[in-house]
Each structure stands twice: as C-alpha cells, then as structure tokens.
Design a protein around this motif. Structure first.
Motif, PDB file in Angstrom:
ATOM      1  N   SER A  23       0.821  -1.212   0.000  1.00  0.00           N
ATOM      2  CA  SER A  23       0.000   0.000   0.000  1.00  0.00           C
ATOM      3  C   SER A  23       0.854   1.261   0.000  1.00  0.00           C
ATOM      4  CB  SER A  23      -0.930  -0.001   1.227  1.00  0.00           C
ATOM      5  OG  SER A  23      -0.159  -0.051   2.429  1.00  0.00           O
ATOM      6  N   ASP A  24       2.157   1.104   0.225  1.00  0.00           N
ATOM      7  CA  ASP A  24       3.092   2.228   0.174  1.00  0.00           C
ATOM      8  C   ASP A  24       3.463   2.468  -1.286  1.00  0.00           C
ATOM      9  OD1 ASP A  24       4.959   4.180   0.627  1.00  0.00           O
ATOM     10  OD2 ASP A  24       6.470   2.836   1.465  1.00  0.00           O
ATOM     11  N   GLY A  25       2.554   3.072  -2.042  1.00  0.00           N
ATOM     12  CA  GLY A  25       2.715   3.163  -3.483  1.00  0.00           C
ATOM     13  C   GLY A  25       3.043   4.537  -4.024  1.00  0.00           C
ATOM     14  N   TYR A  26       3.207   5.534  -3.159  1.00  0.00           N
ATOM     15  CA  TYR A  26       3.506   6.888  -3.625  1.00  0.00           C
ATOM     16  C   TYR A  26       5.021   7.117  -3.689  1.00  0.00           C
ATOM     17  CZ  TYR A  26      -1.321   8.529  -3.434  1.00  0.00           C
ATOM     18  OH  TYR A  26      -2.658   8.709  -3.680  1.00  0.00           O
ATOM     19  N   GLY A  27       5.444   7.874  -4.699  1.00  0.00           N
ATOM     20  CA  GLY A  27       6.840   8.227  -4.839  1.00  0.00           C
ATOM     21  C   GLY A  27       6.981   9.342  -5.856  1.00  0.00           C
ATOM     22  N   THR A  28       8.202   9.684  -6.197  1.00  0.00           N
ATOM     23  CA  THR A  28       8.439  10.726  -7.197  1.00  0.00           C
ATOM     24  C   THR A  28       9.043  10.155  -8.475  1.00  0.00           C
ATOM     25  OG1 THR A  28      10.580  11.222  -6.191  1.00  0.00           O
ATOM     26  CG2 THR A  28       8.692  12.550  -5.486  1.00  0.00           C
ATOM     27  N   SER A  29       9.463   8.874  -8.456  1.00  0.00           N
ATOM     28  CA  SER A  29       9.961   8.204  -9.652  1.00  0.00           C
ATOM     29  C   SER A  29       9.332   6.826  -9.705  1.00  0.00           C
ATOM     30  CB  SER A  29      11.492   8.100  -9.610  1.00  0.00           C
ATOM     31  OG  SER A  29      11.993   7.516 -10.789  1.00  0.00           O
ATOM     32  N   LEU A  30       8.394   6.637 -10.641  1.00  0.00           N
ATOM     33  CA  LEU A  30       7.597   5.416 -10.710  1.00  0.00           C
ATOM     34  C   LEU A  30       7.783   4.727 -12.055  1.00  0.00           C
ATOM     35  CD1 LEU A  30       4.196   6.831  -9.359  1.00  0.00           C
ATOM     36  CD2 LEU A  30       6.072   5.877  -8.002  1.00  0.00           C
ATOM     37  N   ARG A  31       7.515   3.432 -12.083  1.00  0.00           N
ATOM     38  CA  ARG A  31       7.452   2.681 -13.339  1.00  0.00           C
ATOM     39  C   ARG A  31       6.128   1.915 -13.393  1.00  0.00           C
ATOM     40  NH1 ARG A  31      12.119   1.780 -16.779  1.00  0.00           N
ATOM     41  NH2 ARG A  31      13.288   3.709 -16.451  1.00  0.00           N
ATOM     42  N   ILE A  32       5.482   1.991 -14.535  1.00  0.00           N
ATOM     43  CA  ILE A  32       4.346   1.122 -14.835  1.00  0.00           C
ATOM     44  C   ILE A  32       4.872   0.066 -15.798  1.00  0.00           C
ATOM     45  CG2 ILE A  32       2.063   0.948 -15.870  1.00  0.00           C
ATOM     46  CD1 ILE A  32       1.477   3.752 -14.945  1.00  0.00           C
ATOM     47  N   PRO A  33       4.888  -1.196 -15.427  1.00  0.00           N
ATOM     48  CA  PRO A  33       5.575  -2.215 -16.219  1.00  0.00           C
ATOM     49  C   PRO A  33       4.935  -2.510 -17.565  1.00  0.00           C
ATOM     50  CG  PRO A  33       4.405  -3.209 -14.403  1.00  0.00           C
ATOM     51  CD  PRO A  33       4.370  -1.742 -14.161  1.00  0.00           C
ATOM     52  N   LEU A  34       3.667  -2.195 -17.718  1.00  0.00           N
ATOM     53  CA  LEU A  34       3.027  -2.511 -18.988  1.00  0.00           C
ATOM     54  C   LEU A  34       2.007  -1.456 -19.379  1.00  0.00           C
ATOM     55  CD1 LEU A  34       2.372  -4.410 -21.364  1.00  0.00           C
ATOM     56  CD2 LEU A  34       0.665  -5.493 -19.894  1.00  0.00           C
ATOM     57  N   VAL A  35       2.171  -0.913 -20.572  1.00  0.00           N
ATOM     58  CA  VAL A  35       1.151  -0.127 -21.253  1.00  0.00           C
ATOM     59  C   VAL A  35       1.074  -0.652 -22.674  1.00  0.00           C
ATOM     60  CG1 VAL A  35       1.291   1.966 -19.837  1.00  0.00           C
ATOM     61  CG2 VAL A  35       2.854   1.664 -21.762  1.00  0.00           C
TER      62      VAL A  35
END
Length: 394
Positions: A23-35
């Motif tokens: 649930s600790d999902g907030y940050g300033t550098s994120l990756r979405i593995p699939l689009v």
C-alpha cells in the motif's frame, strides 16, 4: 523488488487484475511495467497527486524491441493539481497509435516540481469489448534489487482445454543489466537449460511459452517456478522480472511480480549481522552499555543473538520505541523468536526505531569483541551502533 507480470493474447497483450505489492505506493519516480495500444487493447493512464501543491509529471514511454515504436519516446508532461487525478490514453499522451503489430512497453513517471510532490499511478488496459485489467505503478527504488534472486511461482502448461501457457518478461531500468534465469519444479529440480538475458537500459524482453524457450521436454507442467538472478559483471544494476499464465480459450491471465528473496536493501534484511560500528570500529565492550537501533515493522517475529567467543560474558535486551522491554535481559545472550505485537499495541501503530542494548555481565578487565545477528520476518536493518553509555541498566 524487482519484478512484474503480464499476459499476452496471441498477437496482442492481455492480462488480468494486478494487485500492488504494497500500500506504500507513492513516490516521485515510478514505473508502470506494462502499457499497450493495439487493435484489440488500449491503455489509459491515471496519475494521482498525493501532495499539497501542483505536480509536474514527466512521462516517458519505452517501447519493447520489435514493436513499431521501440525505444525511448518522450510523452506530454502531466500537470496534476493537489489531491487530483489526471488521466490520458497512450495514443494521446505519447503519440503511440494503433498499429498492425501491438505497441507495448514500460512507462516512466517522474515528478519534477521543486516541491518534490509524491504521486501514484496505474494503467487501465481495456479491450474494445470493455474487458480489461489494471497494472499498478511501482516505485523505482523498490524494484532496483541489484544482485539478488527473485522468483515467480505457479507457472503451468497444459494442452487440453482451456489450454494454459506461461510467459515471462525481463525489463531493465535506467542502466544495462544481465540476468540469468531458469525454470525449476516445485521441488527445485531444474527444467530445461538455464538462460541469460542481456538488456540495454530501459529495454523489455518477453519470452512466450517459457517451457519451450528453456527446452523443457514436451508435455504438461504445473507448479513450476521461474527464478531470476542479476549476473552483470562487476556491477549490480536493478531489473524487473514478471511472468504470466494465460488460458488460450478465454484469454484470461494474471500478473505476478517476481518476489525478491533477500533484497539488496540494508533496511530490509531478513538476517542482519553487525560486527563493527558505523565508523568501522570492531564492536567491543569492557563495561557500560552499547546501544543499537533496529527499524522493525510490527507485527512481526524477531530473534537476536550475540556472536563470538565472549558471548557468555555479555547480555542483551530489546526495547520498543517507548522503552518497554520486549525480550532479553539479565544474563541473556540470545533470545528466540518473540512476537512484537499487533500494529496498534506499539508506537501508536507506526513502525519505528527499536533499541537493542548490550552490556557486560560482570566488570571485565579488558574489552571483549563481539558481533550481533538479528532475524525478522518483515526484514530490518543490521543492528546499527548508535551510542555507548557508561551506565548499565540490567
């Protein structure tokens, strides 16, 4: 951490619901593995601003090799008001249109305002018929495991209807990486031949029907694990691995991030060992008390021990952030697994810094060297020397 999973539908990609690993999902550098954007499926991106000021989010698409828009592709910057959610589809945001061959890859989200605003995101992938699934964003720091092993369990292959196929994917982050991987039975026996994948920065490689890729014998399989290990010479870059098992009749699938067994993260070691202070001085004690900090995540089970030939001349005890004694005490040089309590029973429900105190049992004429080992289910830092006191308490 280090790994995700998604699913392919024949010529197009397909997956079922993917749950965030924390649930600790907030940050300033994120990756979405699939689009993805294809004639069958399209992605809609959602980004939420969790801060109190406006967020400026740089978006970058990394198309997988062999797709029409392979490689790095800058996208439009998203401006998200405080507490608001912005959304856009991949075609509009990154100018990745529908093509005869599916477009798919990773998406990077970087918040770049001066205020360092925390964001979260996910990709909703939906077919023209309205069927879809979601892929959460992950903080890049939580994926950069370096030289560690991660695994996905429960892969299968079955010829009879509905027919099952397992696919695995490896993605580099911001630097090149080499990853060794293999398939093993549930009991750990190898299947087929080990593989090595060499990736450029931000590249994604997919392996359809991994049983065929490793050269496993023909036939059905179940309860198989894919095991991944970073193997880059002399360096330890991060990477992401994920697998899917899909059915070939209804094209249902799943998303399984490969879970790290022992992350390269000094905050979350399952077994933490300390032999010296933060300044590199060997631990030694003749009188008084050495104090160590442990960042523990309760509820959890923890056990600690004093190492070395002088262990029987020393004693230890563990205290919670409020100073309550939880384990150890007079003439105790080790304690077995102790339960830290439910979340609300310690430190007002917040994870915090616990104290591990080490004293001599009797006044010693010369200092004795020692080490400490603590083991925990949720992981912790190795005991960190923080203070020496001339006063003994127990």
């Amino acid at each position: 951490m280090k790994a995700y999973k998604y699913c392919l539908l024949a010529a197009a990609l397909c997956c079922s619901n993917a749950l965030a690993q924390t649930s600790d999902g907030y940050g300033t550098s994120l990756r979405i593995p699939l689009v993805v954007n294809s004639s069958t499926y399209s992605s809609t991106l959602f980004v939420r601003n969790g801060g109190d000021s406006e967020a400026s989010v740089k978006v970058t698409y990394y198309g997988a090799p062999g797709t029409p828009f392979a490689g790095t592709r800058p996208c439009s910057t998203l401006t998200v008001a405080a507490g608001a959610v912005a959304s856009s589809d991949l075609a509009t945001l990154c100018s990745v249109p529908v093509s005869a061959t599916s477009n798919y890859g990773q998406l990077a989200l970087e918040e770049q305002s001066a205020a360092n605003v925390a964001i979260s995101g996910y990709s909703r992938i939906q077919s023209v018929a309205g069927q879809g699934f979601s892929v959460e964003s992950f903080k890049v720091g939580s994926l950069s495991g370096g030289a560690t092993t991660s695994a996905v369990a429960g892969l299968r292959r079955q010829a009879a209807a509905p027919g099952y196929q397992s696919n695995c994917f490896i993605s580099a982050l911001g630097e090149p990486v080499s990853v060794s991987w293999s398939l093993r039975t549930g009991a750990g026996a190898p299947l087929g031949s080990p593989q090595v994948s060499n990736l450029s920065a931000n590249e994604t490689i997919r392996y359809l029907d991994v049983f065929n890729v490793v050269g496993a014998a023909a036939g059905d399989y179940s309860n198989v694990q894919a095991v991944f290990t970073e193997s880059t010479a002399s360096t330890n870059p991060g990477y992401v691995a994920f697998c899917t098992t899909q059915d070939n009749t209804y094209f249902g699938g799943d998303f399984r991030i490969a879970k790290e067994i022992d992350p390269s993260d000094q905050r979350s070691k399952k077994v933490g060992v300390s032999l010296d202070s933060s300044l590199g001085v060997l631990l030694g004690l003749a009188s008084g008390q050495d104090q160590f900090g442990l960042y523990l995540q309760h509820p959890d089970w923890v056990q600690c021990r004093i190492n070395g030939t002088a262990a029987n001349q020393l004693e230890m005890r563990l205290e919670d952030p409020q100073g309550n004694v939880v384990a150890g005490g007079n003439n105790v040089s080790s304690f077995q697994k102790v339960y830290l309590g439910e979340r609300s029973t310690r430190n007002d429900g917040a994870h915090g810094l616990w104290k591990l105190k080490v004293e001599t049992r009797n006044l010693l004429s010369l200092p004795v060297n020692y080490g400490l080992t603590c083991e925990s289910g949720n992981g912790s830092n190795p005991p960190l020397f923080v203070n020496h006191s001339v006063i003994e308490e127990f």
